[in-house]
Write a protein that holds these residues in place. Structure first.
Motif, PDB file in Angstrom:
ATOM      1  N   LYS A  68    -121.373  36.626 -67.097  1.00 15.86           N
ATOM      2  CA  LYS A  68    -120.802  37.964 -67.218  1.00 15.86           C
ATOM      3  C   LYS A  68    -121.324  38.640 -68.483  1.00 15.86           C
ATOM      4  N   ALA A  69    -121.624  39.896 -68.321  1.00 17.09           N
ATOM      5  CA  ALA A  69    -122.102  40.667 -69.458  1.00 17.09           C
ATOM      6  C   ALA A  69    -120.962  40.845 -70.456  1.00 17.09           C
ATOM      7  N   GLU A  72    -119.820  43.385 -71.884  1.00 20.20           N
ATOM      8  CA  GLU A  72    -118.936  44.522 -71.603  1.00 20.20           C
ATOM      9  C   GLU A  72    -118.010  44.262 -70.429  1.00 20.20           C
ATOM     10  N   ALA A  73    -118.314  43.235 -69.649  1.00 20.08           N
ATOM     11  CA  ALA A  73    -117.470  42.956 -68.493  1.00 20.08           C
ATOM     12  C   ALA A  73    -116.343  41.989 -68.838  1.00 20.08           C
ATOM     13  N   SER A  74    -116.418  41.370 -69.994  1.00 16.75           N
ATOM     14  CA  SER A  74    -115.450  40.318 -70.279  1.00 16.75           C
ATOM     15  C   SER A  74    -114.358  40.755 -71.239  1.00 16.75           C
ATOM     16  N   GLY A  75    -114.049  42.024 -71.217  1.00 18.12           N
ATOM     17  CA  GLY A  75    -112.840  42.429 -71.901  1.00 18.12           C
ATOM     18  C   GLY A  75    -113.015  43.119 -73.230  1.00 18.12           C
ATOM     19  N   ALA A  97    -112.936  46.270 -73.354  1.00 14.05           N
ATOM     20  CA  ALA A  97    -112.201  47.519 -73.174  1.00 14.05           C
ATOM     21  C   ALA A  97    -110.922  47.480 -74.002  1.00 14.05           C
TER      22      ALA A  97
END
Lengths: 91, 91
Positions: A81-82, A84-87, A89
């Protein structure tokens, strides 16, 4: 395979990729070289998140004997997972 | 997230799905109910391959306490391969 949802199609895509590259193992496993090709060709961005490719391949053991089976492949994809995809946010 | 390959996009799709449904756990885990929603809404076809949903959910334990973390979710998705994707092709 009609009317699969987007998620189902995505799962199929990841699975089919394994089958496409698992030539020697007839869809049952990847050899170290097949895994290398798959990562280099198909995971140019996310592959970096898995860690150093050469290290991974070395860990597989004897290049002529080693087999990466579907479950291990799938686990590896989950690690890919990139950032930015792993949280990253805001919570 | 530019120029991801089809496989990379597929991985992202499966990961994002987890984040979309992991509301209570703030992208960290799914509750049993969130998992049920995800499977019912997003895996109407492949979900059947994972096995009986109610059984899965019962195995998670206390519905108010149980947490399905990303790794477990990912493993479950790997089990969700359709029969035709898992090697029914001629050998």
């Amino acid at each position: 395979v009609a009317e699969l949802t987007d998620v189902e199609q995505a799962i199929e895509t990841v699975i089919n990729q394994f089958h496409c590259y698992a030539v020697k193992g007839q869809k049952e496993y990847l050899t170290p070289n097949e895994m290398r090709e798959l990562v280099v060709q198909k995971l140019p961005h996310l592959g970096k998140c898995v860690g150093p490719l050469d290290e991974k391949i070395e860990c597989m053991g004897d290049p002529d004997e080693a087999k990466l089976e579907f479950g291990e492949y799938w686990d590896m994809m989950g690690d890919a997972k990139a950032p930015e995809a792993s949280g990253s946010a805001p919570r």
